[in-house]
Design a protein around this motif. Structure first.
Motif, mmCIF file in Angstrom:
data_model
loop_
_atom_site.group_PDB
_atom_site.id
_atom_site.type_symbol
_atom_site.label_atom_id
_atom_site.label_comp_id
_atom_site.label_asym_id
_atom_site.label_seq_id
_atom_site.Cartn_x
_atom_site.Cartn_y
_atom_site.Cartn_z
ATOM 1 N N CYS A 1 0.822 -1.212 0.000
ATOM 2 C CA CYS A 1 0.000 0.000 0.000
ATOM 3 C C CYS A 1 0.855 1.262 0.000
ATOM 4 N N GLY A 2 0.437 2.249 -0.753
ATOM 5 C CA GLY A 2 1.046 3.562 -0.724
ATOM 6 C C GLY A 2 2.495 3.538 -1.143
ATOM 7 N N PRO B 1 -2.447 4.415 -0.809
ATOM 8 C CA PRO B 1 -2.598 4.457 0.653
ATOM 9 C C PRO B 1 -4.065 4.326 1.042
ATOM 10 N N ARG B 2 -4.326 3.626 2.145
ATOM 11 C CA ARG B 2 -5.673 3.458 2.694
ATOM 12 C C ARG B 2 -6.660 3.048 1.600
ATOM 13 N N VAL C 1 -0.673 -7.378 4.440
ATOM 14 C CA VAL C 1 -0.712 -5.931 4.212
ATOM 15 C C VAL C 1 0.652 -5.328 4.524
ATOM 16 N N GLY D 1 2.363 -1.879 4.727
ATOM 17 C CA GLY D 1 2.000 -0.469 4.743
ATOM 18 C C GLY D 1 1.980 0.074 6.153
ATOM 19 N N ASP E 1 -3.298 1.806 6.644
ATOM 20 C CA ASP E 1 -3.532 0.889 5.530
ATOM 21 C C ASP E 1 -4.138 -0.419 6.031
#
Length: 230
Positions: A13-14, A31-32, A51, A53, A57
């Protein structure tokens, strides 16, 4: 590192710079991530999501699992920040040990903490410069002012809260504020934390709330989520 589960997916993520897990399908997300990013992954029916992040996240992925009735999907976490509160709360490693755990570890049911605005809490919720009252179940934990009021998930009860001058995490100590006192700061654990206060700044899993709040509540959901833990 053992054999990779064919039904596991790594979500990076991100700006996460995780090096990946050899043999595991990887998906790059913003992100998120929300519905549009996560639903194409969930439709493939993964058994486990890893996950990589931030705490925010991880919370975003968990929230989507909750909203799509997929809490049976296991979550492993590769925190990309050493400051991850969720990693501290749940006793999770970083770096190589986190990747090993994501592949080899077993998932366990842990309390799912929600808030009354529709969000979830995986690490830390914090009210700053708060003036008012806070209860953890029937236990008064704040009357008057505190520089910080900190709430985290807690096993087995659900949530833990601590009001004080500094932002230290709750340690599970039950220290009620006497009902007869005019002002005091305490701590406790329970199923829910409710706060009523003058406008105060709120941060949830590292993300500032868009406006000051005068009421807030965190509470244990009726169902747990499944976290891969040591």
């Amino acid at each position: 590192m053992g054999a990779v589960d064919a039904d596991a997916v790594l979500l990076t993520c991100g700006n996460g710079r995780d090096s990946g897990i050899p043999g595991m399908r990887s998906v790059l997300l913003p992100p998120r991530p929300g519905r549009h990013e996560l639903d194409p992954v969930l439709v493939t029916r993964p058994r486990r999501l890893v996950v990589a992040g931030t705490d925010a996240d991880l919370a975003a992925v968990l929230l989507r699992l909750l909203r799509t009735d997929r809490l049976a999907v296991e979550l492993a976490y590769l925190p990309t920040r050493r400051s991850s509160v969720a990693a501290r709360v749940w006793g999770l490693p970083h770096g190589g040990p986190a990747r090993d755990l994501a592949v080899q570890g077993r998932a366990a049911a842990v309390p799912l903490v929600r808030d009354d605005s529709g969000g979830v809490l995986v690490g830390c919720g914090e009210l700053r410069s708060v003036r008012g009252e806070a209860y953890c179940d029937e236990v008064l934990t704040l009357r008057g002012s505190a520089r910080r009021l900190v709430v985290t998930p807690w096993q087995p009860g659900g949530v833990a809260v601590r009001a004080g001058r500094w932002g230290g995490l709750p340690d599970g100590t039950r220290r009620p504020v006497p009902q007869a006192t005019r002002a005091g700061r305490g701590s406790s654990t329970g199923r829910a934390v409710q706060v009523g206060c003058l406008p105060a700044t709120l941060t949830v899993d590292g993300v500032p709330h868009p406006r000051p709040v005068t009421r807030w509540a965190w509470y244990r959901h009726t169902d747990d989520w499944r976290l891969v833990r040591p």
